[in-house]
Enzyme design. Structure first.
Site, short mmCIF file in Angstrom:
data_model
loop_
_atom_site.label_atom_id
_atom_site.label_comp_id
_atom_site.label_asym_id
_atom_site.label_seq_id
_atom_site.Cartn_x
_atom_site.Cartn_y
_atom_site.Cartn_z
N GLY A 14 1.42 4.45 4.16
CA GLY A 14 2.39 3.58 3.49
C GLY A 14 3.37 4.37 2.65
N ASN A 41 -5.41 0.91 11.95
CA ASN A 41 -6.06 1.54 13.10
C ASN A 41 -7.05 0.56 13.73
OD1 ASN A 41 -4.89 4.15 13.17
ND2 ASN A 41 -6.14 4.79 11.44
N LYS A 72 -5.00 5.25 21.16
CA LYS A 72 -5.40 5.89 19.91
C LYS A 72 -6.86 5.59 19.58
CE LYS A 72 -4.35 6.85 15.15
NZ LYS A 72 -3.63 6.52 13.92
N GLY A 130 0.83 -1.20 0.00
CA GLY A 130 0.00 0.00 0.00
C GLY A 130 0.86 1.25 0.00
N ALA A 131 0.57 2.16 -0.91
CA ALA A 131 1.31 3.42 -0.96
C ALA A 131 0.34 4.58 -0.87
CB ALA A 131 2.15 3.52 -2.24
N GLY A 132 -0.62 4.44 0.05
CA GLY A 132 -1.49 5.56 0.36
C GLY A 132 -0.78 6.53 1.27
N ASN A 141 -10.55 7.45 18.25
CA ASN A 141 -11.13 7.02 16.97
C ASN A 141 -12.54 6.48 17.11
OD1 ASN A 141 -9.04 7.66 15.21
ND2 ASN A 141 -8.00 5.71 15.45
N ASN A 200 -14.41 9.47 14.93
CA ASN A 200 -14.64 9.06 13.54
C ASN A 200 -16.12 8.94 13.20
OD1 ASN A 200 -12.29 8.22 11.52
ND2 ASN A 200 -11.51 8.05 13.61
N GLU A 218 -13.98 3.06 7.06
CA GLU A 218 -13.38 2.04 7.92
C GLU A 218 -14.16 2.02 9.24
OE1 GLU A 218 -8.84 0.72 9.09
OE2 GLU A 218 -9.30 2.84 8.89
#
Length: 335
Positions: free
Chosen positions: A12, A104, A206, A7-9, A210, A214, A287
């Site tokens: 990442g 998360n 964390k 993943g390169a979001g 959330n 969220n 999510e």
């Protein structure tokens, strides 16, 4: 170190870019426009001070077998995306490969190497079939909590917003040589990665924010500061946090900051849209289960009432279904 980043979001991309710029051998496993951009131009990181850096020699592929055996695999997908790659991840594994999970919420491995009455229990909200735990051996895993904020502003281009902290921890609480080695690699790249003896406590710290901010933000289309400064919303967030705190306590977790301090910390972030709100606004699947549903599940497991969290969970799941119906019944997933 030979490192694959799945993943390169936003996260990442940020971690992979920092590691590559520090000289590590990084391969991004990624698809679509991101794959094309990284192959053509490398990955660009815009630091929070405006400095632009490019790691031109990173590798990028959508073929796990082609990437080959790695020393470290960084799972940088969202929690509900991990199951889709579980069968492929084994192609990156050698006998000593370590997997760092950067999701998360409550992770799929939460009760593995946990000890006590729930040892080995499957968290069905995030691993409904037990597939993840069977495909990614808990003995390989180092837990990680992601504190930085970043954005993928264009294919192959990451904007770092703030934060550098990625605490790491073995599932059994030991301070192992491999955890220390990976911590040093992260620190050499300019990231803060202390090795903790209780990574689950950090996960809950964390998640404490959330689980309330969220869903409230996604339902009300409000930023963190809006929620914290509007009395009714602040009170709702506090009630949800008290419920989560009670669940955590049943699992032996205590928080190192007070509830008021945790809310004040969120307020100081300012006009920040939570990841769930960003997903809703972008028409992506939010999510939900790892951040909210998992706490509902653990509440039931420990016999702890969570009425406010239950209500928020029902509403965001309904929102998810409504969004899906508006897109022709297609199940929405993050880009």
């Amino acid at each position: 170190m030979k490192i694959a980043v799945i993943g390169a979001g936003a996260i990442g991309g940020y971690v992979g870019a920092k590691l590559a710029l520090a000289g590590e051998d990084v391969t991004f496993i990624v698809r679509g426009a991101n794959l094309e951009a990284i192959r053509a131009r490398g990955i660009k990181l815009i630091e929070n001070d405006g400095t632009e850096k490019v790691a031109p020699h990173v590798k990028a592929t959508d073929n796990y077998a082609q990437a080959g055996v790695q020393e470290l695999v960084i799972l940088a997908l969202k929690a509900h995306q991990v199951d889709a790659v579980a069968d492929e991840v084994s192609k990156l594994m050698g006998p000593d490969t370590v997997v760092v999970t950067m999701q998360n919420g409550i992770p799929f491995w939460y009760f593995h190497r946990h000890g006590g009455p729930f040892e080995g229990h499957t968290v069905h909200s995030v691993d409904a079939s037990g597939n993840l735990a069977s495909k990614i051996a808990p003995a390989r895993i180092l837990g990680c909590v992601v504190y930085p904020a970043a954005e993928l502003i264009a294919p192959g281009v990451i904007q770092h917003v703030e934060g550098e902290r990625f605490p790491l921890g073995e599932l059994d609480g030991s301070i192992s040589p491999r955890a220390q080695a990976i911590s040093e690699v992260f620190q050499h790249a300019g990231l803060k990665a202390p090795v903790l003896d209780n990574i689950r406590a950090e996960i809950w710290l964390k998640l404490w924010g959330n689980v309330c901010f969220n869903p409230i933000s996604a339902l009300s289309h409000s930023t963190l500061v809006d929620i914290c400064q509007y009395p009714l919303a602040r009170e709702l967030a506090a009630e949800m946090m008290l419920e989560a705190q009670a669940v955590a306590a049943k699992l032996g977790i205590s928080f190192r900051v007070t509830l008021d301090r945790r809310i004040e910390g969120a307020e100081k972030v300012g006009k920040h849209k939570t990841s769930m709100l960003q997903d809703v606004e972008a028409g992506r699947g939010p999510e939900i289960d790892a951040l909210v549903g998992s706490v509902v599940e653990l509440g039931k497991l420990t016999g702890t009432p969570t009425p406010h969290i239950d209500s928020a969970y029902a509403l965001v799941k309904l929102l998810e279904r409504t969004m899906s119906e508006e897109h022709g019944g297609v199940k929405l997933v993050p880009a």
